[in-house]
Scaffold this motif. Sequence first.
Motif, mmCIF file in Angstrom:
data_model
loop_
_atom_site.group_PDB
_atom_site.id
_atom_site.type_symbol
_atom_site.label_atom_id
_atom_site.label_comp_id
_atom_site.label_asym_id
_atom_site.label_seq_id
_atom_site.Cartn_x
_atom_site.Cartn_y
_atom_site.Cartn_z
ATOM 1 N N TYR A 8 0.859 -1.174 0.000
ATOM 2 C CA TYR A 8 0.000 0.000 0.000
ATOM 3 C C TYR A 8 0.900 1.230 0.000
ATOM 4 C CZ TYR A 8 -3.816 -3.090 1.435
ATOM 5 O OH TYR A 8 -4.754 -4.090 1.502
ATOM 6 N N SER A 108 -8.869 -1.244 8.970
ATOM 7 C CA SER A 108 -9.743 -0.708 7.927
ATOM 8 C C SER A 108 -9.135 0.552 7.289
ATOM 9 C CB SER A 108 -11.139 -0.410 8.477
ATOM 10 O OG SER A 108 -11.097 0.725 9.332
ATOM 11 N N ASP A 111 -7.785 0.589 3.690
ATOM 12 C CA ASP A 111 -8.657 0.837 2.541
ATOM 13 C C ASP A 111 -8.520 2.261 2.010
ATOM 14 O OD1 ASP A 111 -9.585 -1.761 2.828
ATOM 15 O OD2 ASP A 111 -11.321 -1.159 4.024
ATOM 16 N N GLU A 112 -8.004 3.171 2.851
ATOM 17 C CA GLU A 112 -7.852 4.564 2.442
ATOM 18 C C GLU A 112 -6.527 4.806 1.717
ATOM 19 O OE1 GLU A 112 -8.459 6.909 6.014
ATOM 20 O OE2 GLU A 112 -10.027 5.502 6.635
#
Length: 127
Positions: A8, A108, A111-112
């Motif tokens: 990421y 979570s 996800d950003e």
Amino acid sequence: MKVVKGLYYTNDHEWVKVDGDEAYIGLSDFAQDQLGDIVYVELPEVEDEFDKEEAFSAVESVKAAADVYMPVDGKITAVNEDLLDDPALLNQDPYEAWIVKVEMTDKSQLDELMTDDEYEKFLDEEV
């Protein structure tokens, strides 16, 4: 610029490698290239906690100094002490020379972040 698949990425050019509930965090190839020869890395303490987008480290190069920002909320579980003796490891292979390992408190938030494909497109617009 080298972009490693399966990681990421942030708008500030940090990368995140997920390993269960933990994540390794470092500078992208683009970031180290923009900074030039890195001569100093400031590391946080193990057990320090940081919120997403909070500065957790600083790097200095012959050209500039830059803060490194936390991509996810978490607690530092390890720091790469090799960087204290040889900060240039970030220039040699920025994807092997991680800066910190964190225990994520909110997965979570991943996800950003950008996927490798999204980051490559982002870089195309940056350059």
